[in-house]
Design a protein around this motif. Structure first.
Motif, PDB file in Angstrom:
ATOM      1  N   ALA A  44       0.385  -1.394   0.088  1.00 37.17           N
ATOM      2  CA  ALA A  44       0.153  -0.473   0.361  1.00 37.17           C
ATOM      3  C   ALA A  44       0.366   1.283   0.018  1.00 37.17           C
ATOM      4  O   ALA A  44       0.485   1.773  -0.352  1.00 37.17           O
ATOM      5  N   PHE A  45       2.002   1.376   0.872  1.00 38.59           N
ATOM      6  CA  PHE A  45       2.891   2.310   0.357  1.00 38.59           C
ATOM      7  C   PHE A  45       3.250   2.241  -0.776  1.00 38.59           C
ATOM      8  O   PHE A  45       3.054   3.806  -0.894  1.00 38.59           O
ATOM      9  N   LEU A  48       0.697   4.201  -2.982  1.00 34.73           N
ATOM     10  CA  LEU A  48       0.311   5.596  -2.506  1.00 34.73           C
ATOM     11  C   LEU A  48       0.863   6.187  -2.683  1.00 34.73           C
ATOM     12  O   LEU A  48       1.143   7.200  -3.894  1.00 34.73           O
ATOM     13  N   ASN A  52       1.196   9.224  -5.643  1.00 31.31           N
ATOM     14  CA  ASN A  52       1.669  10.748  -5.306  1.00 31.31           C
ATOM     15  C   ASN A  52       2.666  11.120  -6.438  1.00 31.31           C
ATOM     16  O   ASN A  52       2.573  12.328  -6.845  1.00 31.31           O
ATOM     17  N   VAL A  63      -9.371   6.091   0.472  1.00 36.01           N
ATOM     18  CA  VAL A  63      -8.333   5.388   0.729  1.00 36.01           C
ATOM     19  C   VAL A  63      -9.172   4.444   1.352  1.00 36.01           C
ATOM     20  O   VAL A  63      -9.937   5.086   2.372  1.00 36.01           O
ATOM     21  N   GLU A  65      -9.100   1.706   4.512  1.00 42.06           N
ATOM     22  CA  GLU A  65      -8.150   1.180   5.295  1.00 42.06           C
ATOM     23  C   GLU A  65      -8.200  -0.102   5.446  1.00 42.06           C
ATOM     24  O   GLU A  65      -9.688  -0.234   5.887  1.00 42.06           O
ATOM     25  N   LEU A  73     -14.992   9.600   2.121  1.00 45.53           N
ATOM     26  CA  LEU A  73     -14.821  10.801   2.121  1.00 45.53           C
ATOM     27  C   LEU A  73     -15.955  11.028   1.063  1.00 45.53           C
ATOM     28  O   LEU A  73     -16.670  12.131   0.527  1.00 45.53           O
TER      29      LEU A  73
ATOM     30  N   LYS B  41       9.536   3.187   8.529  1.00 48.35           N
ATOM     31  CA  LYS B  41       9.327   2.591   7.218  1.00 48.35           C
ATOM     32  C   LYS B  41       7.650   2.657   7.489  1.00 48.35           C
ATOM     33  O   LYS B  41       7.248   2.241   7.313  1.00 48.35           O
ATOM     34  N   ALA B  44       5.299   4.751   7.472  1.00 42.57           N
ATOM     35  CA  ALA B  44       5.360   5.286   6.037  1.00 42.57           C
ATOM     36  C   ALA B  44       4.039   6.098   5.304  1.00 42.57           C
ATOM     37  O   ALA B  44       3.587   6.222   4.794  1.00 42.57           O
ATOM     38  N   PHE B  45       2.975   3.840   5.259  1.00 44.20           N
ATOM     39  CA  PHE B  45       1.868   4.526   4.104  1.00 44.20           C
ATOM     40  C   PHE B  45       0.448   5.592   5.473  1.00 44.20           C
ATOM     41  O   PHE B  45       0.548   5.884   4.786  1.00 44.20           O
ATOM     42  N   ASP B  46      -0.140   5.284   6.686  1.00 47.29           N
ATOM     43  CA  ASP B  46      -0.157   5.645   7.178  1.00 47.29           C
ATOM     44  C   ASP B  46      -0.147   7.641   7.247  1.00 47.29           C
ATOM     45  O   ASP B  46      -0.826   8.185   7.509  1.00 47.29           O
ATOM     46  N   LEU B  48       1.708   9.281   5.036  1.00 49.06           N
ATOM     47  CA  LEU B  48       2.140   9.618   3.421  1.00 49.06           C
ATOM     48  C   LEU B  48       0.116   9.420   2.885  1.00 49.06           C
ATOM     49  O   LEU B  48      -0.280  10.567   2.658  1.00 49.06           O
ATOM     50  N   LEU B  49      -0.812   8.711   4.267  1.00 46.35           N
ATOM     51  CA  LEU B  49      -1.812   8.729   3.805  1.00 46.35           C
ATOM     52  C   LEU B  49      -2.301   9.742   3.589  1.00 46.35           C
ATOM     53  O   LEU B  49      -3.752  10.529   3.980  1.00 46.35           O
ATOM     54  N   ASN B  52      -1.778  12.692   2.735  1.00 51.50           N
ATOM     55  CA  ASN B  52      -3.188  12.827   1.234  1.00 51.50           C
ATOM     56  C   ASN B  52      -5.044  13.384   1.863  1.00 51.50           C
ATOM     57  O   ASN B  52      -5.421  14.242   0.797  1.00 51.50           O
ATOM     58  N   ARG B  53      -5.311  13.187   2.430  1.00 54.83           N
ATOM     59  CA  ARG B  53      -6.475  13.659   3.679  1.00 54.83           C
ATOM     60  C   ARG B  53      -6.596  15.178   3.830  1.00 54.83           C
ATOM     61  O   ARG B  53      -7.239  15.553   3.894  1.00 54.83           O
ATOM     62  N   VAL B 111      11.948   6.998   6.630  1.00 54.56           N
ATOM     63  CA  VAL B 111      11.606   7.004   4.661  1.00 54.56           C
ATOM     64  C   VAL B 111      11.175   9.258   5.363  1.00 54.56           C
ATOM     65  O   VAL B 111      10.763   9.211   6.223  1.00 54.56           O
ATOM     66  N   VAL B 151      -7.914  15.661   9.030  1.00 54.47           N
ATOM     67  CA  VAL B 151      -8.656  14.359   8.830  1.00 54.47           C
ATOM     68  C   VAL B 151      -7.660  13.153   9.366  1.00 54.47           C
ATOM     69  O   VAL B 151      -6.359  12.918   8.750  1.00 54.47           O
ATOM     70  N   ALA B 153      -5.019   9.603  10.414  1.00 57.13           N
ATOM     71  CA  ALA B 153      -5.318   8.178   9.339  1.00 57.13           C
ATOM     72  C   ALA B 153      -3.999   7.186  10.056  1.00 57.13           C
ATOM     73  O   ALA B 153      -2.694   8.444  10.649  1.00 57.13           O
ATOM     74  N   GLY B 154      -4.349   5.970  10.460  1.00 63.65           N
ATOM     75  CA  GLY B 154      -3.490   5.799  11.148  1.00 63.65           C
ATOM     76  C   GLY B 154      -3.370   6.167  12.696  1.00 63.65           C
ATOM     77  O   GLY B 154      -4.337   6.789  13.175  1.00 63.65           O
TER      78      GLY B 154
END
Lengths: 261, 261
Positions: A44-45, A48, A52, A63, A65, A73, B41, B44-46, B48-49, B52-53, B111, B151, B153-154
């Motif tokens: 997923a990272f 994403l 980007n 997204v 989860e 959203l 790492k 990192a997904f959370d 980046l999410l 994005n949000r 990251v 908003v 995320a994680g």
């Protein structure tokens, strides 16, 4: 029946019940539609990050989860496992199956990405008096794999997919400026004119969807397309990747104008 | 010395050598500057999410994956461990140290996220005849933690940080439209006028940076700020998070206009 007047919720309910299995362009007119890409959490990272780095073909709208099936959203009450008319399952880069729902398939570790779709700016084109051939002729939009490279991230790499609309030569500038107002749903075209310049051999033989006929004085205009992840799945070969079937999109709550600048 | 005329590469080399340790507003004038957030790492997904949000405070300009120290898209030849004048290390939500470089600290699993900065639209403001007080008075821009929720995320949640500039009342509309052209570097303001409406008690007591003095007829105008991740670090308490020190940014190669719409 005129599917254009359905609300997004009504359309999703018909789709969930198996009563509306067709390309979604023109359904719930004025509302945004989204492409789907589902991947396991451990990818997923990278995905994403890929999105980007490639905002033009892959603008992220929402997204989901693990633990949820609802894109909060953009589609309240939606279940992503049932509310798209057709899904495609790719394993190690091969399209292995097309299915109507994901109820038996959805895994605990799946992350679902909803990606902007160029159908969202077609009302603005129509309002500006620009013809949209695949709506006029009621067929799926033609899509092509180009030679335009994406910026890679982790295992994800490959070329951009574009959608094509024949535009009268004296409306090409207007088609460009009108769609540029919608950067979150692919925005301005990526190419105008000669298909060969972006690696397309035959503009009447699309890789996805169906061909659009040209009238005299019309020019092929190409927009970045949210089907790009399907091309990326084919080249990058993740263990599993689930997408919508091209042209069969998620119908979302926001109106097109919510994504205009 | 007039630091405004330095190229981004020259500025980064002076910073790397410890010869330019000061807030970076006005250095290498016309070039984009970026905020930094470094995380392991597994977060990192959370993050980046989260970005994005929350595109308004956290517009992602580049991401450095493990194995590299160079933000290839925005700063060729840069080493992210040395090319920012001052770094902050947060552990479990507490600011534990401020350091000049990360040479002994950078981990294999880090990251690094580079996030847009409102310094990037200040030249456009100046070109439009709008005063930028913290440049006039040569101090760090004032920044405030608001009551505007992000908003989540994680594990990442918390309130938005904003930067503030006093604007003459008859130039507020112009300041809004000029900066709106730069959505990738925070864009239009998030609030105009009463600081209390967004949870700021005393506009002369910023949470980061230094206060700007007001002249007669000036209104406080607030823009989303890339220091938001530092506020998020404090509320979300990740094991470790490294950021730039507020106002001490990465000086990047692209010019401001590259991010204009």
């Amino acid at each position: 029946m005129n599917y254009g007047v359905l609300t997004p919720k009504e359309a999703r309910e018909l789709i969930r019940g198996g009563k509306l299995v067709r390309p979604t362009s023109g359904i719930a007119k004025g509302h945004v539609q989204a492409n789907l890409a589902i991947l396991p959490k451990d990818l997923a990272f990278d995905f994403l990050l890929f999105a980007n780095r490639n905002k033009k073909p892959c603008p992220i709208l929402d997204v989901i989860e693990p633990g949820s099936f609802e894109p909060k959203l953009i589609a309240k009450g939606c279940d992503i496992r049932t509310d798209i008319p057709k899904y495609r399952i790719y394993k190690h880069g091969e399209l292995v199956e097309e299915v109507d729902n994901l109820l038996d398939i959805y895994r605990d570790d799946f992350v679902a990405f909803l990606i902007g779709c160029s159908f969202s700016f077609e009302n603005a084109m129509l309002a500006a008096g620009i013809p949209v051939r695949h709506i006029e002729d009621d067929h799926n939009v033609p899509m092509f794999i180009t030679n335009i490279p994406t910026v890679p991230a982790g295992p994800f790499h490959g070329n951009m997919v574009v959608s094509m609309r024949p535009i009268p030569y004296d409306q090409v500038v207007k088609a460009t400026t009108v769609t540029a107002r919608y950067p979150a749903v692919h925005g301005a075209p990526v190419h105008i004119g000669d298909p060969g310049q972006i690696g397309i051999k035959d503009v009447m033989a699309p890789d996805f969807g169906e061909p659009s006929v040209f009238k005299d004085g019309e020019v092929p205009v190409f927009w970045a397309c949210g089907v790009t992840p399907q091309s990326i799945a084919m080249t990058s070969k993740p263990e599993i990747m689930i997408t919508h079937a091209p042209g069969y999109m998620l119908i979302c709550d926001p109106v097109d104008e919510d994504y205009a600048v």
